[in-house]
Write an enzyme that holds these catalytic residues in place. Structure first.
Site, PDB file in Angstrom:
ATOM      1  CB  THR A 115      -0.901   0.027   1.249  1.00 23.54           C
ATOM      2  OG1 THR A 115      -1.565  -1.233   1.369  1.00 23.54           O
ATOM      3  CG2 THR A 115      -1.930   1.134   1.152  1.00 23.54           C
ATOM      4  CE1 TYR A 126       2.086   6.938   5.582  1.00 23.59           C
ATOM      5  CE2 TYR A 126       1.764   8.705   3.970  1.00 23.59           C
ATOM      6  CZ  TYR A 126       1.458   7.431   4.441  1.00 23.59           C
ATOM      7  OH  TYR A 126       0.539   6.662   3.774  1.00 23.59           O
TER       8      TYR A 126
END
Length: 293
Positions: A115, A126
């Site tokens: 993902t 991130y």
């Protein structure tokens, strides 16, 4: 012929919980990697239908030793919000992913479905840690088939309370005088969670015909202004709950540094596998707001 056994990470999260339910409904055997401290509220109704291993107590390899895993679907991630340490973000998004990948290769797992997001590599910790994992997945794809799914802005029931939509609904429920927002002219491709899940199922079922490394962009293919999305959300909220005096104060908040003004999703490769989005914006918002009744 029995369906493959899928090892799923991130099953207690927003995407993972919807995926777990869908995989079980489709007849897949599912093995879940989680923490012993994970909050199971999203998947409590599925208790007993899957096997789970606590990665903070048991070695990751134990799941692969005890179960014949055919495919890994990796959705676990750490967004790095609320002042999280860089090492925590890297540990969750890169190191944990690599540990699962290593185990999958060592135990001859056929496919690793990852993902990913549309965010630029260097936007924040991130996005950088997520892209670094892709580098390693590409490098290792000669040993295990890798399918990388880049997701645009998904939404739907059971989303995190800290996310944009949940926050907006909370503000509307409290009937605050105004909600301060950016100008909202940045465009996003908002895709309902069920359509995201069906994309994962589609590539899983099509994996035997795919190359050793492939990427798919997951979105409706149509970007709309955030302002339009928010206005539609408020309209659906008022249809369900009655008028609110809350003012949407667009332009009160500056854009964050590095704000992307438009994401364009090319979902043609996914459509060629037979996938298509089925939930339009009004339907998706209606379903999303049911849990806030």
């Amino acid at each position: 012929m029995s369906k493959p056994t899928v090892l799923l990470t991130g099953a207690t999260g927003f995407l993972g919980s919807h995926l777990l339910e869908a995989l079980l409904k489709q007849g897949y055997q599912v093995v879940v990697l989680k923490r012993s401290t994970s909050n199971l509220w999203r998947i409590e109704h599925l208790t007993g239908q899957y096997k789970s291993y606590d990665v903070d107590i048991q070695p990751i390899e134990q799941a692969f030793e005890e179960q014949r895993i055919d495919c890994v679907i990796h959705t676990a991630c750490h967004y790095g919000r609320n002042g999280s340490a860089l090492s925590e973000v890297v540990e969750s998004n890169l190191i944990f992913g690599l540990k699962v990948l290593e185990a999958a290769i060592n135990y001859q797992v056929t496919t690793f479905i990852n993902t990913d997001s549309f965010l630029p590599r260097d936007l924040n910790a991130y996005s950088l840690s997520k892209k670094q994992l892709i580098d390693w997945l590409k490098q290792q794809s000669s040993k295990i088939q890798v399918i990388n799914l880049q997701l645009e802005h998904m939404y739907g029931p059971k989303d995190d309370s800290t996310k944009f939509i949940a926050w907006l609904v909370t503000q509307l429920k409290q009937n605050v005088s105004e909600i301060n927002l950016t100008s909202g002219i940045q465009k996003r491709d908002f895709i309902y969670i069920d359509d995201v899940v069906s994309a994962f199922l589609c590539v899983l079922q099509s994996s035997t015909g795919l190359p050793s490394f492939s990427e798919f962009e997951v979105g409706t293919g149509e970007s709309i202004e955030v302002k339009t999305f928010v206005q539609n959300l408020k309209q659906v909220f008022e249809q369900r709950n009655g008028p609110t005096s809350t003012k949407l104060n667009f332009g009160a908040v500056p854009y964050r540094q590095g704000e992307i003004m438009e994401f364009k999703v090319d979902n043609q490769a996914l459509r060629q596998l037979g996938w298509e989005p089925k939930v339009n914006l009004s339907q998706g918002l209606e379903q999303s707001l049911k849990e806030y009744a």
